[in-house]
Write an enzyme that holds these catalytic residues in place. Structure first.
Site, PDB file in Angstrom:
ATOM      1  N   ASN A  15      15.564 -43.549 -51.909  1.00 49.52           N
ATOM      2  CA  ASN A  15      16.415 -42.701 -52.754  1.00 49.52           C
ATOM      3  C   ASN A  15      16.944 -43.538 -53.915  1.00 49.52           C
ATOM      4  O   ASN A  15      17.849 -44.346 -53.739  1.00 49.52           O
ATOM      5  CB  ASN A  15      17.564 -42.150 -51.881  1.00 49.52           C
ATOM      6  CG  ASN A  15      18.551 -41.316 -52.674  1.00 49.52           C
ATOM      7  OD1 ASN A  15      18.322 -40.994 -53.830  1.00 49.52           O
ATOM      8  ND2 ASN A  15      19.659 -40.964 -52.029  1.00 49.52           N
ATOM      9  N   TRP A  16      16.364 -43.312 -55.077  1.00 50.44           N
ATOM     10  CA  TRP A  16      16.728 -44.149 -56.234  1.00 50.44           C
ATOM     11  C   TRP A  16      18.038 -43.719 -56.884  1.00 50.44           C
ATOM     12  O   TRP A  16      18.543 -44.403 -57.794  1.00 50.44           O
ATOM     13  CB  TRP A  16      15.599 -44.120 -57.280  1.00 50.44           C
ATOM     14  CG  TRP A  16      14.305 -44.727 -56.814  1.00 50.44           C
ATOM     15  CD1 TRP A  16      14.070 -45.336 -55.589  1.00 50.44           C
ATOM     16  CD2 TRP A  16      13.063 -44.782 -57.523  1.00 50.44           C
ATOM     17  NE1 TRP A  16      12.768 -45.757 -55.509  1.00 50.44           N
ATOM     18  CE2 TRP A  16      12.118 -45.430 -56.700  1.00 50.44           C
ATOM     19  CE3 TRP A  16      12.643 -44.341 -58.783  1.00 50.44           C
ATOM     20  CZ2 TRP A  16      10.797 -45.645 -57.086  1.00 50.44           C
ATOM     21  CZ3 TRP A  16      11.318 -44.559 -59.173  1.00 50.44           C
ATOM     22  CH2 TRP A  16      10.420 -45.212 -58.331  1.00 50.44           C
ATOM     23  N   GLU A  60      26.487 -37.582 -50.929  1.00 54.66           N
ATOM     24  CA  GLU A  60      27.037 -37.630 -52.292  1.00 54.66           C
ATOM     25  C   GLU A  60      27.080 -36.232 -52.906  1.00 54.66           C
ATOM     26  O   GLU A  60      27.979 -35.917 -53.685  1.00 54.66           O
ATOM     27  CB  GLU A  60      26.228 -38.617 -53.148  1.00 54.66           C
ATOM     28  CG  GLU A  60      26.569 -40.054 -52.759  1.00 54.66           C
ATOM     29  CD  GLU A  60      25.459 -41.069 -52.949  1.00 54.66           C
ATOM     30  OE1 GLU A  60      24.484 -40.790 -53.664  1.00 54.66           O
ATOM     31  OE2 GLU A  60      25.570 -42.163 -52.351  1.00 54.66           O
ATOM     32  N   GLY A 100      18.606 -46.471 -49.857  1.00 53.46           N
ATOM     33  CA  GLY A 100      19.151 -46.319 -51.203  1.00 53.46           C
ATOM     34  C   GLY A 100      18.963 -47.595 -52.006  1.00 53.46           C
ATOM     35  O   GLY A 100      17.890 -47.869 -52.537  1.00 53.46           O
ATOM     36  N   GLY A 101      20.020 -48.389 -52.070  1.00 53.32           N
ATOM     37  CA  GLY A 101      20.026 -49.607 -52.888  1.00 53.32           C
ATOM     38  C   GLY A 101      18.782 -50.476 -52.738  1.00 53.32           C
ATOM     39  O   GLY A 101      18.195 -50.924 -53.736  1.00 53.32           O
TER      40      GLY A 101
HETATM   41  P1  PGA Z   1      22.173 -47.143 -49.262  1.00 49.95           P
HETATM   42  O1  PGA Z   1      22.018 -45.568 -49.532  1.00 49.95           O
HETATM   43  O2  PGA Z   1      20.909 -47.592 -48.597  1.00 49.95           O
HETATM   44  O3  PGA Z   1      22.379 -47.742 -50.600  1.00 49.95           O
HETATM   45  O4  PGA Z   1      23.355 -47.301 -48.346  1.00 49.95           O
HETATM   46  C1  PGA Z   1      21.412 -44.727 -48.596  1.00 49.95           C
HETATM   47  C2  PGA Z   1      21.421 -43.316 -49.076  1.00 49.95           C
HETATM   48  O5  PGA Z   1      22.395 -42.895 -49.725  1.00 49.95           O
HETATM   49  O6  PGA Z   1      20.478 -42.550 -48.834  1.00 49.95           O
END
Ligand code: PGA
Length: 248
Positions: A9-10, A97, A229-230
């Protein structure tokens, strides 16, 4: 064990050139994660570039969000049909989010899940509790209610054709990852909520997944992959995470 899925997930990062570059790198190395479904979720404006960059590779593309409507006067919205049309196969629905910052209710998330399936996309339903809810012992209640909202609308059979991502809100972007035991415990609850039809449903974990912690998480029996994510913004790190699933 279900076929593993590693999703990147960018979020709202990058520009068109580095989106294409990251996608190309993954496409070039897709052989190293054979047997794992690797799917990236770029910002909507970069989707077409990324679809082109991964063409003829095993890397899939999905969107981070979509409208609950099929078409019409909905300024600023993008439908599942439009995403399908440009080469997307997956879509995230109900990311925390979106639930928190954009006030998406579980009912709206359920409508998006339904629309995604009707428009030929595989939805990844994101669920998870806040820190306060965990501290108050409400984790299972919160997560099962988020899933129940979707079951109520689409039925358990359709829910089970999608993917569920358990992402504790307190672990997203914080560096604080759920322990493998904490993650497994919630995944097992979700699996039991889905009943016999859920045996083949992919349940993936998200929240500060990195190459250094993914191995222990992926070794859990009810965890079929990760939503990253990150760490998905860095090609080598993300590839390493996918490769852990090959070995796992
Ligand atoms: P993160 O994000 O790996 O940066 O904690 C995960 C996500 O929101 O899908």
């Amino acid at each position: 064990m279900n076929k593993p899925l590693i999703a990147g997930n960018w979020k709202m990062h990058g520009n068109a050139d580095n989106a294409a570059e990251l996608a190309k790198h993954l496409a070039l190395h897709d052989i190293t994660f054979a047997g794992v479904d690797v799917v990236v979720f770029p910002p909507a404006v970069h989707l077409e570039r990324v679809v082109v960059a991964v063409a003829n590779s095993a890397v899939g593309v999905g969107a981070q969000n979509m409208s609950q409507w099929a078409s019409g006067a909905y300024t600023g919205e993008i439908s599942g049909d439009m995403l399908k049309d440009i080469g997307c196969h997956y879509v995230l629905v109900g990311h925390s989010e979106r639930r928190i910052l954009f006030a998406e209710s579980s009912q709206l998330v359920a409508e998006k899940f339904d629309a995604a399936q009707k428009q030929g996309l595989t939805p990844i339903l994101c669920v998870g509790e806040s820190l306060q809810q965990r501290q108050q012992g409400q984790t299972v209640e919160v997560v099962t209610a988020q899933i129940a909202a979707v079951i109520n609308l689409v039925g358990i059979e359709n829910l089970c054709k999608g993917v569920v991502a358990y992402e504790p809100v307190w672990a997203i972007g914080t560096g604080e990852v759920a322990s493998p035991e904490q993650a497994q415990a919630v995944h097992a609850e979700i699996r039991s909520q889905l009943g016999s039809q859920g045996a083949n449903t992919r349940l993936i974990y998200g929240g500060s997944v990195k190459a250094s912690n993914a191995g222990a998480i992926f070794a859990q029996p009810d965890i079929d992959g990760g939503l990253v994510g990150g760490a998905s913004l860095e090609a080598t790190e993300f590839s390493k995470i996918a490769q852990l699933m090959v070995q796992g």
